[in-house]
Design an enzyme around this catalytic site. Structure first.
Site, PDB file in Angstrom:
ATOM      1  N   ALA A  65     -10.533 -12.467 -96.058  1.00 45.24           N
ATOM      2  CA  ALA A  65     -11.212 -12.494 -94.764  1.00 45.24           C
ATOM      3  C   ALA A  65     -12.093 -11.261 -94.655  1.00 45.24           C
ATOM      4  O   ALA A  65     -11.818 -10.220 -95.283  1.00 45.24           O
ATOM      5  CB  ALA A  65     -10.163 -12.499 -93.653  1.00 45.24           C
ATOM      6  N   GLY A 109      -7.264 -14.074 -98.038  1.00 38.91           N
ATOM      7  CA  GLY A 109      -7.685 -15.438 -97.704  1.00 38.91           C
ATOM      8  C   GLY A 109      -8.314 -16.157 -98.889  1.00 38.91           C
ATOM      9  O   GLY A 109      -8.276 -17.389 -98.951  1.00 38.91           O
ATOM     10  N   GLU A 112      -5.496 -17.558-100.683  1.00 39.15           N
ATOM     11  CA  GLU A 112      -4.944 -18.640 -99.848  1.00 39.15           C
ATOM     12  C   GLU A 112      -5.812 -19.893 -99.889  1.00 39.15           C
ATOM     13  O   GLU A 112      -5.302 -21.011 -99.896  1.00 39.15           O
ATOM     14  CB  GLU A 112      -4.779 -18.140 -98.406  1.00 39.15           C
ATOM     15  N   GLU A 132      -3.075  -7.818 -98.082  1.00 34.29           N
ATOM     16  CA  GLU A 132      -3.148  -7.543 -96.644  1.00 34.29           C
ATOM     17  C   GLU A 132      -2.251  -6.395 -96.214  1.00 34.29           C
ATOM     18  O   GLU A 132      -2.559  -5.663 -95.275  1.00 34.29           O
ATOM     19  CB  GLU A 132      -2.764  -8.807 -95.849  1.00 34.29           C
TER      20      GLU A 132
HETATM   21  N1  CO8 Z   1     -14.229  -7.900 -96.168  1.00 32.20           N
HETATM   22  C1  CO8 Z   1     -15.437  -7.366 -95.941  1.00 32.20           C
HETATM   23  N2  CO8 Z   1     -16.184  -6.798 -96.908  1.00 32.20           N
HETATM   24  C2  CO8 Z   1     -15.664  -6.801 -98.156  1.00 32.20           C
HETATM   25  C3  CO8 Z   1     -14.419  -7.359 -98.462  1.00 32.20           C
HETATM   26  C4  CO8 Z   1     -13.683  -7.942 -97.394  1.00 32.20           C
HETATM   27  N3  CO8 Z   1     -12.496  -8.541 -97.579  1.00 32.20           N
HETATM   28  N4  CO8 Z   1     -14.170  -7.186 -99.775  1.00 32.20           N
HETATM   29  C5  CO8 Z   1     -15.244  -6.555-100.279  1.00 32.20           C
HETATM   30  N5  CO8 Z   1     -16.149  -6.323 -99.309  1.00 32.20           N
HETATM   31  C6  CO8 Z   1     -17.447  -5.656 -99.431  1.00 32.20           C
HETATM   32  C7  CO8 Z   1     -17.289  -4.158 -99.579  1.00 32.20           C
HETATM   33  O1  CO8 Z   1     -17.139  -3.555 -98.316  1.00 32.20           O
HETATM   34  C8  CO8 Z   1     -18.588  -3.801-100.251  1.00 32.20           C
HETATM   35  O2  CO8 Z   1     -19.612  -3.791 -99.288  1.00 32.20           O
HETATM   36  P1  CO8 Z   1     -20.596  -2.507 -99.152  1.00 32.20           P
HETATM   37  O3  CO8 Z   1     -21.319  -2.470-100.466  1.00 32.20           O
HETATM   38  O4  CO8 Z   1     -21.456  -2.872 -97.998  1.00 32.20           O
HETATM   39  O5  CO8 Z   1     -19.725  -1.342 -98.960  1.00 32.20           O
HETATM   40  C9  CO8 Z   1     -18.839  -4.989-101.161  1.00 32.20           C
HETATM   41  O6  CO8 Z   1     -18.069  -6.055-100.654  1.00 32.20           O
HETATM   42  C10 CO8 Z   1     -18.408  -4.735-102.602  1.00 32.20           C
HETATM   43  O7  CO8 Z   1     -17.060  -4.323-102.560  1.00 32.20           O
HETATM   44  P2  CO8 Z   1     -16.531  -3.016-103.303  1.00 32.20           P
HETATM   45  O8  CO8 Z   1     -17.605  -1.966-103.354  1.00 32.20           O
HETATM   46  O9  CO8 Z   1     -15.245  -2.611-102.648  1.00 32.20           O
HETATM   47  O10 CO8 Z   1     -16.291  -3.606-104.768  1.00 32.20           O
HETATM   48  P3  CO8 Z   1     -15.245  -3.097-105.842  1.00 32.20           P
HETATM   49  O11 CO8 Z   1     -15.593  -3.836-107.089  1.00 32.20           O
HETATM   50  O12 CO8 Z   1     -15.198  -1.613-105.894  1.00 32.20           O
HETATM   51  O13 CO8 Z   1     -13.799  -3.566-105.308  1.00 32.20           O
HETATM   52  C11 CO8 Z   1     -12.254  -5.162-104.344  1.00 32.20           C
HETATM   53  C12 CO8 Z   1     -13.520  -4.932-105.192  1.00 32.20           C
HETATM   54  C13 CO8 Z   1     -11.028  -4.611-105.091  1.00 32.20           C
HETATM   55  C14 CO8 Z   1     -12.107  -6.667-104.153  1.00 32.20           C
HETATM   56  C15 CO8 Z   1     -12.393  -4.437-102.977  1.00 32.20           C
HETATM   57  O14 CO8 Z   1     -13.658  -4.792-102.403  1.00 32.20           O
HETATM   58  C16 CO8 Z   1     -11.330  -4.786-101.983  1.00 32.20           C
HETATM   59  O15 CO8 Z   1     -10.235  -4.273-102.070  1.00 32.20           O
HETATM   60  N6  CO8 Z   1     -11.664  -5.636-100.983  1.00 32.20           N
HETATM   61  C17 CO8 Z   1     -10.747  -6.007 -99.918  1.00 32.20           C
HETATM   62  C18 CO8 Z   1      -9.710  -7.018-100.399  1.00 32.20           C
HETATM   63  C19 CO8 Z   1      -8.734  -7.332 -99.293  1.00 32.20           C
HETATM   64  O16 CO8 Z   1      -8.065  -6.465 -98.757  1.00 32.20           O
HETATM   65  N7  CO8 Z   1      -8.672  -8.610 -98.933  1.00 32.20           N
HETATM   66  C20 CO8 Z   1      -7.783  -9.107 -97.891  1.00 32.20           C
HETATM   67  C21 CO8 Z   1      -8.529  -9.209 -96.605  1.00 32.20           C
HETATM   68  S1  CO8 Z   1      -7.481  -9.609 -95.254  1.00 32.20           S
HETATM   69  C22 CO8 Z   1      -7.270 -11.299 -95.378  1.00 32.20           C
HETATM   70  O17 CO8 Z   1      -7.819 -11.967 -96.232  1.00 32.20           O
HETATM   71  C23 CO8 Z   1      -6.385 -11.912 -94.357  1.00 32.20           C
HETATM   72  C24 CO8 Z   1      -6.389 -13.429 -94.498  1.00 32.20           C
HETATM   73  C25 CO8 Z   1      -6.077 -14.095 -93.213  1.00 32.20           C
HETATM   74  C26 CO8 Z   1      -6.384 -15.579 -93.266  1.00 32.20           C
HETATM   75  C27 CO8 Z   1      -7.732 -15.859 -93.876  1.00 32.20           C
HETATM   76  C28 CO8 Z   1      -8.064 -17.294 -93.872  1.00 32.20           C
HETATM   77  C29 CO8 Z   1      -9.353 -17.592 -94.523  1.00 32.20           C
END
Ligand code: CO8
Length: 258
Positions: A65, A109, A112, A132
């Site tokens: 998400a 997500g 999921e 999460e």
């Molecule tokens: N949300 C928003 N932006 C994101 C997300 C995210 N989940 N993941 C990555 N991005 C963005 C980053 O902010 C970044 O943007 P910017 O360049 O503007 O800063 C861009 O994508 C590239 O990301 P990274 O620079 O972080 O790339 P890396 O290769 O260094 O890292 C990762 C990749 C490991 C995937 C890292 O981006 C990360 O940890 N992302 C978050 C993953 C996460 O925590 N996901 C869970 C989210 S919560 C959730 O899904 C709850 C689900 C509830 C139900 C959903 C139903 C659909």
């Protein structure tokens, strides 16, 4: 509906949905989620489509998400919207088979969504996780439930409590994915597999999917009874006659209901 966050196309009876928010690693904002739901509904209603594929990029299936969109919501907001799953579960309700072709990150997500599909083909660089916990939340679209059913309590619990990512080999070993494909071949392979499914008798693929899913909703004896009733019912189908006649006559079957 014009799409901004996904691409859709059809090919040989296969409806393909490509998540396409590369700047955010395909994180699900509301728009993307609405678009996926809309596209799934359209393919479900389209008689020319027999199977769907949901995929992302080689770097990310979806990173979950959209944390930036979600961060400022309060309890009343999420309750009112039934955030996030209100329309998202539609993917798991389709009658047509849906394959997830997962390369790169499938987190939160994203994992999921893959779990809502009927099976997962993984690129060799796939990484699955429910991270999460590390952002002060927990899975909200079935992660704790489907993961526990599909890979067992111990691994599901570890993934949800630690946020550890699982690579493609571990995912295959524990049955999370059906098999691993070199990432460069993943999309084409998923479409090939989907075409194969789309070319079988559609009523029978529908019943097969329903029967396998029954295994997760009922007891073994009830599930076996359900399967037997469904098995008996296909003897009323022209496609059963055609399939068995074609085998006997050593030719390829031509199913009518496709
Ligand atoms: N949300 C928003 N932006 C994101 C997300 C995210 N989940 N993941 C990555 N991005 C963005 C980053 O902010 C970044 O943007 P910017 O360049 O503007 O800063 C861009 O994508 C590239 O990301 P990274 O620079 O972080 O790339 P890396 O290769 O260094 O890292 C990762 C990749 C490991 C995937 C890292 O981006 C990360 O940890 N992302 C978050 C993953 C996460 O925590 N996901 C869970 C989210 S919560 C959730 O899904 C709850 C689900 C509830 C139900 C959903 C139903 C659909």
């Amino acid at each position: 509906m014009a799409y901004e966050c996904i691409l859709t196309e059809s090919d040989g009876g296969v409806g393909i949905i490509t998540l396409n928010r590369p700047d955010a690693l395909n994180a699900f904002n509301q728009k993307l989620m609405n678009e996926v739901t809309d596209a799934v509904h359209k393919f479900e209603a389209d008689d020319s489509i027999g199977c769907m594929v949901i995929t992302g990029s080689e770097k990310a299936f979806a990173a979950g998400a959209d944390i930036k969109e979600m961060a400022s919501k309060n309890y009343i907001d999420v309750l009112k919207e039934d955030f996030i799953t209100a329309n998202w579960e539609e993917v798991s309700k389709t009658r047509k088979p849906v394959i997830a072709a997962v390369a790169g990150y499938a987190l939160g997500g994203g994992c999921e969504l893959a779990l809502m599909c009927d099976f997962i083909l993984a690129g060799d660089n796939a990484k699955f996780g429910q991270p999460e916990i590390s952002i002060g939340a927990l899975p909200g679209a079935g992660g704790t439930q489907r993961l526990a059913r599909f890979i067992g309590k111990s691994k599901a619990m570890e993934m949800c409590l630690t946020g550890r990512m699982m690579d493609a080999e571990e995912a295959e070993r524990c049955g999370l994915v059906s098999r691993i494909v070199p990432v460069g071949e993943l999309r084409a392979e998923a479409i090939e597999v989907a075409k194969k499914i789309a070319n079988f008798s559609r009523p029978i693929t529908t019943l097969t999917k329903e029967s396998v899913n029954r295994a997760f909703e009922t007891t073994l004896s009830e599930g076996v009874r359900f399967e037997r009733r469904v098995f008996h019912s296909v003897f009323a189908f022209e496609d059963q006659k055609e399939g068995m006649a074609a085998f006997t006559e050593k030719r390829k079957p031509v199913f009518k209901h496709r």
